[in-house]
Design a protein around this motif. Structure first.
Motif, PDB file in Angstrom:
ATOM      1  N   ALA A 100       0.653  -1.223   0.060  1.00  0.00           N
ATOM      2  CA  ALA A 100      -0.103   0.007   0.083  1.00  0.00           C
ATOM      3  C   ALA A 100       1.011   1.113   0.092  1.00  0.00           C
ATOM      4  CB  ALA A 100      -0.972   0.110   1.194  1.00  0.00           C
ATOM      5  N   THR A 101       0.473   2.219  -0.395  1.00  0.00           N
ATOM      6  CA  THR A 101       0.833   3.586  -0.664  1.00  0.00           C
ATOM      7  C   THR A 101       0.306   4.746   0.179  1.00  0.00           C
ATOM      8  OG1 THR A 101      -0.070   4.321  -2.423  1.00  0.00           O
ATOM      9  CG2 THR A 101       2.136   2.835  -2.794  1.00  0.00           C
ATOM     10  N   LEU A 102       0.680   5.962   0.238  1.00  0.00           N
ATOM     11  CA  LEU A 102       0.097   7.017   0.900  1.00  0.00           C
ATOM     12  C   LEU A 102      -0.966   7.307  -0.236  1.00  0.00           C
ATOM     13  CD1 LEU A 102       2.578   9.625   2.251  1.00  0.00           C
ATOM     14  CD2 LEU A 102       0.884   8.433   3.435  1.00  0.00           C
ATOM     15  N   CYS A 103      -0.789   7.050  -1.505  1.00  0.00           N
ATOM     16  CA  CYS A 103      -1.954   7.143  -2.477  1.00  0.00           C
ATOM     17  C   CYS A 103      -3.065   6.352  -2.428  1.00  0.00           C
ATOM     18  CB  CYS A 103      -1.398   7.246  -3.716  1.00  0.00           C
ATOM     19  SG  CYS A 103      -2.247   7.891  -5.119  1.00  0.00           S
ATOM     20  N   ASP A 104      -2.948   5.297  -1.799  1.00  0.00           N
ATOM     21  CA  ASP A 104      -3.965   4.385  -1.623  1.00  0.00           C
ATOM     22  C   ASP A 104      -4.716   4.984  -0.359  1.00  0.00           C
ATOM     23  OD1 ASP A 104      -3.269   2.438  -3.355  1.00  0.00           O
ATOM     24  OD2 ASP A 104      -1.893   1.433  -2.253  1.00  0.00           O
ATOM     25  N   VAL A 105      -4.018   5.225   0.697  1.00  0.00           N
ATOM     26  CA  VAL A 105      -4.598   5.695   1.961  1.00  0.00           C
ATOM     27  C   VAL A 105      -5.703   6.924   1.534  1.00  0.00           C
ATOM     28  CG1 VAL A 105      -4.335   6.970   4.180  1.00  0.00           C
ATOM     29  CG2 VAL A 105      -2.808   5.074   3.385  1.00  0.00           C
ATOM     30  N   MET A 106      -4.891   7.949   0.909  1.00  0.00           N
ATOM     31  CA  MET A 106      -5.687   9.142   0.539  1.00  0.00           C
ATOM     32  C   MET A 106      -6.927   8.820  -0.365  1.00  0.00           C
ATOM     33  SD  MET A 106      -2.404  11.497  -0.266  1.00  0.00           S
ATOM     34  CE  MET A 106      -3.298  12.685  -1.200  1.00  0.00           C
ATOM     35  N   LYS A 116       2.639  19.635  -4.162  1.00  0.00           N
ATOM     36  CA  LYS A 116       3.148  20.765  -3.401  1.00  0.00           C
ATOM     37  C   LYS A 116       2.802  20.177  -1.826  1.00  0.00           C
ATOM     38  CE  LYS A 116      -0.587  23.937  -3.042  1.00  0.00           C
ATOM     39  NZ  LYS A 116      -1.066  25.035  -2.501  1.00  0.00           N
ATOM     40  N   ASP A 117       1.706  19.394  -1.473  1.00  0.00           N
ATOM     41  CA  ASP A 117       1.570  19.039  -0.264  1.00  0.00           C
ATOM     42  C   ASP A 117       2.204  17.734   0.191  1.00  0.00           C
ATOM     43  OD1 ASP A 117      -0.364  20.780   0.222  1.00  0.00           O
ATOM     44  OD2 ASP A 117      -1.955  19.820  -1.005  1.00  0.00           O
ATOM     45  N   ILE A 118       2.445  16.807  -0.779  1.00  0.00           N
ATOM     46  CA  ILE A 118       3.081  15.579  -0.587  1.00  0.00           C
ATOM     47  C   ILE A 118       4.142  15.212  -1.740  1.00  0.00           C
ATOM     48  CG2 ILE A 118       3.224  12.816  -0.102  1.00  0.00           C
ATOM     49  CD1 ILE A 118       0.389  13.565   1.231  1.00  0.00           C
ATOM     50  N   PRO A 119       5.306  15.067  -1.762  1.00  0.00           N
ATOM     51  CA  PRO A 119       6.263  14.837  -2.810  1.00  0.00           C
ATOM     52  C   PRO A 119       5.699  13.449  -3.554  1.00  0.00           C
ATOM     53  CG  PRO A 119       7.437  15.245  -0.892  1.00  0.00           C
ATOM     54  CD  PRO A 119       6.042  14.989  -0.393  1.00  0.00           C
ATOM     55  N   LEU A 120       5.816  13.342  -4.672  1.00  0.00           N
ATOM     56  CA  LEU A 120       5.357  12.167  -5.470  1.00  0.00           C
ATOM     57  C   LEU A 120       6.165  10.856  -4.932  1.00  0.00           C
ATOM     58  CD1 LEU A 120       5.297  13.551  -9.193  1.00  0.00           C
ATOM     59  CD2 LEU A 120       3.248  12.719  -7.494  1.00  0.00           C
ATOM     60  N   GLU A 121       7.433  10.999  -4.635  1.00  0.00           N
ATOM     61  CA  GLU A 121       8.354   9.754  -4.050  1.00  0.00           C
ATOM     62  C   GLU A 121       7.531   9.247  -2.780  1.00  0.00           C
ATOM     63  OE1 GLU A 121      11.393  12.731  -1.984  1.00  0.00           O
ATOM     64  OE2 GLU A 121      10.856  12.593  -4.017  1.00  0.00           O
ATOM     65  N   SER A 122       6.992  10.071  -2.017  1.00  0.00           N
ATOM     66  CA  SER A 122       6.270   9.702  -0.754  1.00  0.00           C
ATOM     67  C   SER A 122       4.833   9.167  -1.134  1.00  0.00           C
ATOM     68  CB  SER A 122       6.130  11.100   0.113  1.00  0.00           C
ATOM     69  OG  SER A 122       7.338  11.450   0.648  1.00  0.00           O
ATOM     70  N   LEU A 123       4.226   9.910  -2.229  1.00  0.00           N
ATOM     71  CA  LEU A 123       2.960   9.274  -2.404  1.00  0.00           C
ATOM     72  C   LEU A 123       2.597   7.874  -2.936  1.00  0.00           C
ATOM     73  CD1 LEU A 123       1.223  12.198  -4.504  1.00  0.00           C
ATOM     74  CD2 LEU A 123       0.399  11.415  -2.336  1.00  0.00           C
ATOM     75  N   ARG A 125       5.730   5.659  -2.575  1.00  0.00           N
ATOM     76  CA  ARG A 125       6.474   4.630  -1.833  1.00  0.00           C
ATOM     77  C   ARG A 125       5.781   3.462  -0.998  1.00  0.00           C
ATOM     78  NH1 ARG A 125      11.393   6.074   0.385  1.00  0.00           N
ATOM     79  NH2 ARG A 125      10.865   8.319   0.198  1.00  0.00           N
ATOM     80  N   PRO A 126       6.007   2.120  -1.384  1.00  0.00           N
ATOM     81  CA  PRO A 126       5.244   1.222  -0.467  1.00  0.00           C
ATOM     82  C   PRO A 126       5.454   1.176   0.945  1.00  0.00           C
ATOM     83  CG  PRO A 126       6.954   0.289  -2.003  1.00  0.00           C
ATOM     84  CD  PRO A 126       7.052   1.709  -2.141  1.00  0.00           C
ATOM     85  N   PHE A 127       4.270   0.762   1.717  1.00  0.00           N
ATOM     86  CA  PHE A 127       4.778   0.677   3.088  1.00  0.00           C
ATOM     87  C   PHE A 127       5.748   0.033   3.468  1.00  0.00           C
ATOM     88  CE2 PHE A 127      -0.021   1.690   4.809  1.00  0.00           C
ATOM     89  CZ  PHE A 127       0.070   3.024   4.049  1.00  0.00           C
ATOM     90  N   GLU A 128       6.253  -1.055   2.788  1.00  0.00           N
ATOM     91  CA  GLU A 128       7.280  -1.758   3.322  1.00  0.00           C
ATOM     92  C   GLU A 128       8.547  -1.082   3.258  1.00  0.00           C
ATOM     93  OE1 GLU A 128       9.048  -6.317   2.084  1.00  0.00           O
ATOM     94  OE2 GLU A 128       7.833  -5.388   0.761  1.00  0.00           O
ATOM     95  N   SER A 129       8.709   0.044   2.477  1.00  0.00           N
ATOM     96  CA  SER A 129       9.754   0.830   2.468  1.00  0.00           C
ATOM     97  C   SER A 129       9.786   1.954   3.578  1.00  0.00           C
ATOM     98  CB  SER A 129      10.059   1.536   1.201  1.00  0.00           C
ATOM     99  OG  SER A 129      10.896   2.635   1.202  1.00  0.00           O
ATOM    100  N   TRP A 130       8.806   2.201   3.915  1.00  0.00           N
ATOM    101  CA  TRP A 130       8.337   3.124   5.164  1.00  0.00           C
ATOM    102  C   TRP A 130       8.813   2.417   6.468  1.00  0.00           C
ATOM    103  CZ3 TRP A 130       7.426   8.204   4.763  1.00  0.00           C
ATOM    104  CH2 TRP A 130       6.604   8.502   3.538  1.00  0.00           C
ATOM    105  N   LEU A 131       8.333   1.181   6.574  1.00  0.00           N
ATOM    106  CA  LEU A 131       8.782   0.167   7.503  1.00  0.00           C
ATOM    107  C   LEU A 131      10.093   0.078   7.982  1.00  0.00           C
ATOM    108  CD1 LEU A 131       5.908  -2.547   7.267  1.00  0.00           C
ATOM    109  CD2 LEU A 131       5.856  -0.541   8.820  1.00  0.00           C
ATOM    110  N   SER A 132      10.902  -0.393   6.701  1.00  0.00           N
ATOM    111  CA  SER A 132      11.987  -0.837   6.878  1.00  0.00           C
ATOM    112  C   SER A 132      13.192   0.391   7.117  1.00  0.00           C
ATOM    113  CB  SER A 132      12.565  -1.550   5.633  1.00  0.00           C
ATOM    114  OG  SER A 132      12.530  -0.857   4.544  1.00  0.00           O
ATOM    115  N   HIS A 133      12.827   1.373   6.698  1.00  0.00           N
ATOM    116  CA  HIS A 133      13.655   2.545   6.785  1.00  0.00           C
ATOM    117  C   HIS A 133      13.296   3.671   7.917  1.00  0.00           C
ATOM    118  CE1 HIS A 133      14.194   1.655   2.418  1.00  0.00           C
ATOM    119  NE2 HIS A 133      15.704   2.223   2.985  1.00  0.00           N
ATOM    120  N   GLY A 134      12.344   3.383   8.670  1.00  0.00           N
ATOM    121  CA  GLY A 134      11.493   4.482   9.430  1.00  0.00           C
ATOM    122  C   GLY A 134      11.585   5.704   9.028  1.00  0.00           C
ATOM    123  N   PHE A 135      10.808   6.526   9.849  1.00  0.00           N
ATOM    124  CA  PHE A 135      10.361   8.037   9.479  1.00  0.00           C
ATOM    125  C   PHE A 135      10.050   8.650  10.630  1.00  0.00           C
ATOM    126  CE2 PHE A 135       6.476   5.325   9.045  1.00  0.00           C
ATOM    127  CZ  PHE A 135       5.370   5.919   9.933  1.00  0.00           C
TER     128      PHE A 135
END
Length: 165
Positions: A100-106, A116-123, A125-135
């Motif tokens: 899932a991605t932020l785009c899915d949540v939205m 301008k609100d959220i960078p494309l790379e964040s929109l 980015r799969p959740f697996e990447s958020w989890l493994s890198h921390g934020f």
């Protein structure tokens, strides 16, 4: 992902959120929730894991987490990552959604925003990447996020206030 304002507001109990009650704003924590009769006798990390497994929180973050907590999250069907963050804290990130991605949540929450609100790379980015890198908002070595991104990732209401129970 939940769209229920009641459940989104309950997610604020896990960030030390703020609760607007009339003209009064007060801090709302997990301990406050227990005083109000929610999750009595339960550990905060157990409630977080349960809520993530139910899809009520897209990604959970447990500071002072342990490998055992990460294993417990995994046993509940969550993808969990344990690591030491840039401040030396043991942290567990977990989610039931790998791709899932932020785009899915939205989309699920009916939220539209511009690049301008959220960078494309964040929109995207799969959740697996958020989890493994921390934020975090104050991250230096982890993925730095805005308040809006953090609210979406942790399932907070976007108003910043909660309905008191």
């Amino acid at each position: 992902f939940t769209q229920d304002p009641f459940e989104l507001n309950r997610n604020l109990y896990f960030k030390g959120g703020f609760c607007k009650h009339g003209n009064t704003i007060r801090q709302s924590t997990f301990a406050d929730a227990q005083i109000r009769g929610l999750w009595l006798g339960e550990m905060e990390h157990d409630v977080l894991i349960s809520r993530a497994a139910q899809g009520l929180i897209p990604i959970i973050c447990i500071v002072n987490g342990t490998i055992d907590i990460a294993k417990k999250a995994g046993a509940q069907g969550l993808l969990a990552h344990y690591f030491i963050d840039e401040w030396g804290q043991q942290v567990v990130y977990a989610s039931k959604y790998r791709a899932a991605t932020l785009c899915d949540v939205m989309q699920d929450r009916g939220i539209s925003t511009s690049a301008k609100d959220i960078p494309l790379e964040s929109l995207f980015r799969p959740f697996e990447s958020w989890l493994s890198h921390g934020f975090g908002i104050w991250a230096k070595n982890e993925i730095k996020v805005s308040h809006l991104e953090l609210a979406l990732l942790h399932g907070y209401p976007l108003s910043g206030h909660c309905i008191c129970e």
